[in-house]
Design a protein around this motif. Structure first.
Motif, PDB file in Angstrom:
ATOM      1  N   PHE A   1       0.804  -1.224   0.000  1.00 53.58           N
ATOM      2  CA  PHE A   1       0.000   0.000   0.000  1.00 53.58           C
ATOM      3  C   PHE A   1       0.836   1.272   0.000  1.00 53.58           C
ATOM      4  O   PHE A   1       1.910   1.327   0.611  1.00 53.58           O
ATOM      5  CB  PHE A   1      -0.904   0.040   1.238  1.00 53.58           C
ATOM      6  CG  PHE A   1      -1.822  -1.140   1.360  1.00 53.58           C
ATOM      7  CD1 PHE A   1      -2.871  -1.324   0.466  1.00 53.58           C
ATOM      8  CD2 PHE A   1      -1.634  -2.080   2.359  1.00 53.58           C
ATOM      9  CE1 PHE A   1      -3.715  -2.417   0.579  1.00 53.58           C
ATOM     10  CE2 PHE A   1      -2.476  -3.174   2.481  1.00 53.58           C
ATOM     11  CZ  PHE A   1      -3.522  -3.342   1.580  1.00 53.58           C
ATOM     12  N   GLU A   2       0.311   2.268  -0.680  1.00 51.84           N
ATOM     13  CA  GLU A   2       0.793   3.640  -0.567  1.00 51.84           C
ATOM     14  C   GLU A   2      -0.321   4.405   0.133  1.00 51.84           C
ATOM     15  O   GLU A   2      -1.405   4.584  -0.433  1.00 51.84           O
ATOM     16  CB  GLU A   2       1.059   4.236  -1.945  1.00 51.84           C
ATOM     17  CG  GLU A   2       1.536   5.681  -1.906  1.00 51.84           C
ATOM     18  CD  GLU A   2       1.694   6.289  -3.292  1.00 51.84           C
ATOM     19  OE1 GLU A   2       1.546   7.522  -3.411  1.00 51.84           O
ATOM     20  OE2 GLU A   2       1.943   5.521  -4.246  1.00 51.84           O
ATOM     21  N   VAL A   3      -0.074   4.833   1.367  1.00 55.60           N
ATOM     22  CA  VAL A   3      -1.136   5.367   2.211  1.00 55.60           C
ATOM     23  C   VAL A   3      -1.014   6.877   2.406  1.00 55.60           C
ATOM     24  O   VAL A   3       0.041   7.388   2.784  1.00 55.60           O
ATOM     25  CB  VAL A   3      -1.142   4.662   3.587  1.00 55.60           C
ATOM     26  CG1 VAL A   3      -2.249   5.223   4.472  1.00 55.60           C
ATOM     27  CG2 VAL A   3      -1.318   3.153   3.408  1.00 55.60           C
ATOM     28  N   GLU A   4      -2.113   7.564   2.148  1.00 53.07           N
ATOM     29  CA  GLU A   4      -2.218   8.979   2.463  1.00 53.07           C
ATOM     30  C   GLU A   4      -2.977   9.103   3.780  1.00 53.07           C
ATOM     31  O   GLU A   4      -4.093   8.595   3.911  1.00 53.07           O
ATOM     32  CB  GLU A   4      -2.972   9.740   1.368  1.00 53.07           C
ATOM     33  CG  GLU A   4      -3.125  11.222   1.681  1.00 53.07           C
ATOM     34  CD  GLU A   4      -3.972  11.975   0.680  1.00 53.07           C
ATOM     35  OE1 GLU A   4      -4.105  13.208   0.824  1.00 53.07           O
ATOM     36  OE2 GLU A   4      -4.523  11.335  -0.249  1.00 53.07           O
ATOM     37  N   ILE A   5      -2.365   9.753   4.755  1.00 51.64           N
ATOM     38  CA  ILE A   5      -2.965   9.899   6.082  1.00 51.64           C
ATOM     39  C   ILE A   5      -3.510  11.318   6.234  1.00 51.64           C
ATOM     40  O   ILE A   5      -2.774  12.294   6.071  1.00 51.64           O
ATOM     41  CB  ILE A   5      -1.941   9.611   7.192  1.00 51.64           C
ATOM     42  CG1 ILE A   5      -1.367   8.199   7.033  1.00 51.64           C
ATOM     43  CG2 ILE A   5      -2.577   9.772   8.571  1.00 51.64           C
ATOM     44  CD1 ILE A   5      -0.204   7.897   7.962  1.00 51.64           C
ATOM     45  N   ARG A   6      -4.786  11.407   6.532  1.00 48.50           N
ATOM     46  CA  ARG A   6      -5.425  12.698   6.724  1.00 48.50           C
ATOM     47  C   ARG A   6      -5.998  12.786   8.131  1.00 48.50           C
ATOM     48  O   ARG A   6      -6.437  11.766   8.687  1.00 48.50           O
ATOM     49  CB  ARG A   6      -6.552  12.906   5.711  1.00 48.50           C
ATOM     50  CG  ARG A   6      -6.109  12.913   4.246  1.00 48.50           C
ATOM     51  CD  ARG A   6      -7.314  13.030   3.328  1.00 48.50           C
ATOM     52  NE  ARG A   6      -6.953  12.974   1.920  1.00 48.50           N
ATOM     53  CZ  ARG A   6      -7.834  12.916   0.926  1.00 48.50           C
ATOM     54  NH1 ARG A   6      -9.142  12.890   1.215  1.00 48.50           N
ATOM     55  NH2 ARG A   6      -7.428  12.861  -0.320  1.00 48.50           N
ATOM     56  N   PRO A   7      -6.066  13.981   8.726  1.00 50.47           N
ATOM     57  CA  PRO A   7      -6.632  14.129  10.070  1.00 50.47           C
ATOM     58  C   PRO A   7      -8.141  13.959  10.079  1.00 50.47           C
ATOM     59  O   PRO A   7      -8.845  14.569   9.276  1.00 50.47           O
ATOM     60  CB  PRO A   7      -6.231  15.546  10.483  1.00 50.47           C
ATOM     61  CG  PRO A   7      -6.053  16.275   9.187  1.00 50.47           C
ATOM     62  CD  PRO A   7      -5.526  15.259   8.215  1.00 50.47           C
ATOM     63  N   GLY A   8      -8.655  13.106  10.968  1.00 49.63           N
ATOM     64  CA  GLY A   8     -10.088  12.910  11.106  1.00 49.63           C
ATOM     65  C   GLY A   8     -10.699  13.938  12.033  1.00 49.63           C
ATOM     66  O   GLY A   8      -9.988  14.638  12.762  1.00 49.63           O
ATOM     67  N   GLN A   9     -12.031  14.012  12.014  1.00 47.10           N
ATOM     68  CA  GLN A   9     -12.743  14.993  12.838  1.00 47.10           C
ATOM     69  C   GLN A   9     -13.725  14.316  13.791  1.00 47.10           C
ATOM     70  O   GLN A   9     -14.694  14.923  14.218  1.00 47.10           O
ATOM     71  CB  GLN A   9     -13.482  15.988  11.944  1.00 47.10           C
ATOM     72  CG  GLN A   9     -12.567  16.956  11.210  1.00 47.10           C
ATOM     73  CD  GLN A   9     -11.933  17.980  12.131  1.00 47.10           C
ATOM     74  OE1 GLN A   9     -12.492  18.342  13.155  1.00 47.10           O
ATOM     75  NE2 GLN A   9     -10.737  18.428  11.795  1.00 47.10           N
ATOM     76  N   GLY A  10     -13.505  13.054  14.106  1.00 45.40           N
ATOM     77  CA  GLY A  10     -14.407  12.374  15.026  1.00 45.40           C
ATOM     78  C   GLY A  10     -15.257  11.336  14.328  1.00 45.40           C
ATOM     79  O   GLY A  10     -15.252  11.195  13.101  1.00 45.40           O
ATOM     80  N   THR A  11     -16.023  10.606  15.114  1.00 40.98           N
ATOM     81  CA  THR A  11     -16.779   9.452  14.633  1.00 40.98           C
ATOM     82  C   THR A  11     -17.706   9.760  13.467  1.00 40.98           C
ATOM     83  O   THR A  11     -17.665   9.097  12.428  1.00 40.98           O
ATOM     84  CB  THR A  11     -17.592   8.850  15.794  1.00 40.98           C
ATOM     85  OG1 THR A  11     -16.680   8.405  16.816  1.00 40.98           O
ATOM     86  CG2 THR A  11     -18.406   7.654  15.326  1.00 40.98           C
ATOM     87  N   GLY A  12     -18.565  10.765  13.609  1.00 38.18           N
ATOM     88  CA  GLY A  12     -19.538  11.063  12.569  1.00 38.18           C
ATOM     89  C   GLY A  12     -18.899  11.416  11.244  1.00 38.18           C
ATOM     90  O   GLY A  12     -19.284  10.899  10.184  1.00 38.18           O
ATOM     91  N   GLY A  13     -17.890  12.273  11.278  1.00 37.64           N
ATOM     92  CA  GLY A  13     -17.216  12.680  10.054  1.00 37.64           C
ATOM     93  C   GLY A  13     -16.464  11.549   9.398  1.00 37.64           C
ATOM     94  O   GLY A  13     -16.453  11.420   8.163  1.00 37.64           O
TER      95      GLY A  13
END
Length: 341
Positions: free
Chosen positions: A71-83
């Motif tokens: 895999f080539e993985v792009e990591i992005r910041p999440g905003q919590g469960t719903g998002g």
């Protein structure tokens, strides 16, 4: 005859090469060879911003665990469960860790569907209200009359009515305002709110940002036996690419295990990838998180989930009138993809 033999050999070789090149393509569910097709591109969301508790994804990328798995993985910041659930279901992301209780609330209320959990990240919920000692909040009842901030879809906020009811708090006397994952702690430090939704492991970071002693009210003290974060993917991906899901899960959990064994190194890896990260606070978060990750009754295998415990969580939420309908564990968890004890 020699010419004929050479022709046959050439045809056989070209056929073999064609068969090999046809395997392991972009839509293949198998791991690519080291010198084979390009790595499969994956978008991964963290659980909540880029704090130490989520450093294990960066570690899995930095140490080459994702690459080894294809895999080539792009990591992005999440905003919590719903998002995170919305992003996974819509195809904006392939995987994300979300709080299992929050996911149950989303599914039970009809706000979300078409996703499944495939591994546990934490065996106990880390949801909590975080404040500082100067705010005069030492017990749940002290929250009445206070102003709290969190993202609209976070588990802390969505689970608060059930927490308040079981803790003897009048939820109507608590005001919630919207916040952003990356700015919540600054909001608390600035004094515009009395507390924020957080995970218990966020205590070192709260103290680093506010320069004050942190006070936390863990939900687990009022609602015991709830799972923490679980790794989710879309139902479509789980059904169509089960082996890919298993490979990604194994690589991510390898990063998690490495991070817990080497928290200082994990903190430094996070800082190399996220400019605003505090490596010392990140390492402290990981040290606190270690107690929540490894299961006590499943041979110590990270990532396992127990159907009975999930059913018990559903029952607790139903009794607290937090869940509108019954949910079978198999509705929200693909036990065929979950790591085995």
């Amino acid at each position: 005859m020699n010419s004929f033999a050479r022709t046959v050999a050439a045809v056989a070789l070209s056929t073999t090469l064609a068969l090999v090149s046809g395997c392991g393509g972009p839509d293949s569910d198998e791991a690519p060879a080291a010198d084979g097709p390009a790595l499969e591109k994956i978008t991964y969301l963290t659980s909540f911003g880029n704090f130490g508790r989520d450093a294990y994804a960066w570690v899995a990328k930095d140490k080459g665990f994702f690459k080894e798995a294809g895999f080539e993985v792009e990591i992005r910041p999440g905003q919590g469960t719903g998002g995170s659930i919305a992003a996974v279901v819509s195809g904006q992301a392939h995987f994300a860790p979300t709080d299992l209780t929050g996911a149950l609330l989303q599914m039970g209320s009809g706000q979300a569907k078409d996703f499944v959990a495939v591994a546990a990240v934490q065996q106990r919920t880390m949801a909590a209200i975080a404040t500082t000692e100067d705010q005069g909040i030492a017990a749940p009842k002290d929250l009445e009359g206070k102003r709290l901030a969190d993202t609209p879809g976070s588990v802390v906020r969505n689970l608060f009515p059930a927490y308040a009811r079981l803790a003897g708090v009048d939820a109507t006397k608590v005001t919630w305002v919207n916040g952003d994952a990356q700015t919540l702690m600054g909001t608390l430090a600035g004094g515009s709110v009395d507390g924020i939704g957080q995970f218990v492991v966020g205590k070192p970071t709260v103290e680093a940002v506010t320069k004050k002693k942190a006070v936390l009210l863990p939900y687990s003290e009022v609602i015991p036996d709830l799972y923490g974060n679980v790794l989710i993917t879309s139902t479509k991906i789980a059904e169509e690419k089960p082996e890919m899901v298993k490979r990604f899960t194994a690589a991510l959990l390898k990063g998690l295990e490495y991070s817990l064994a080497h928290p200082e190194e994990a903190g430094e890896i996070l800082r190399r990838n996220v400019d605003a990260a505090d490596p010392a606070a990140a390492a402290a978060e990981l040290k606190l998180m270690a107690a929540y990750v490894r299961p006590g009754g499943s041979g110590g295998v990270i990532g396992t989930l127990d159907s009975g415990r999930v059913a018990k969580t559903v029952a607790v939420l139903r009794e607290a009138d937090a869940l509108p309908r019954d949910i079978a564990p198999e509705e929200i968890i693909d036990f065929g993809l979950v790591p085995k004890a």
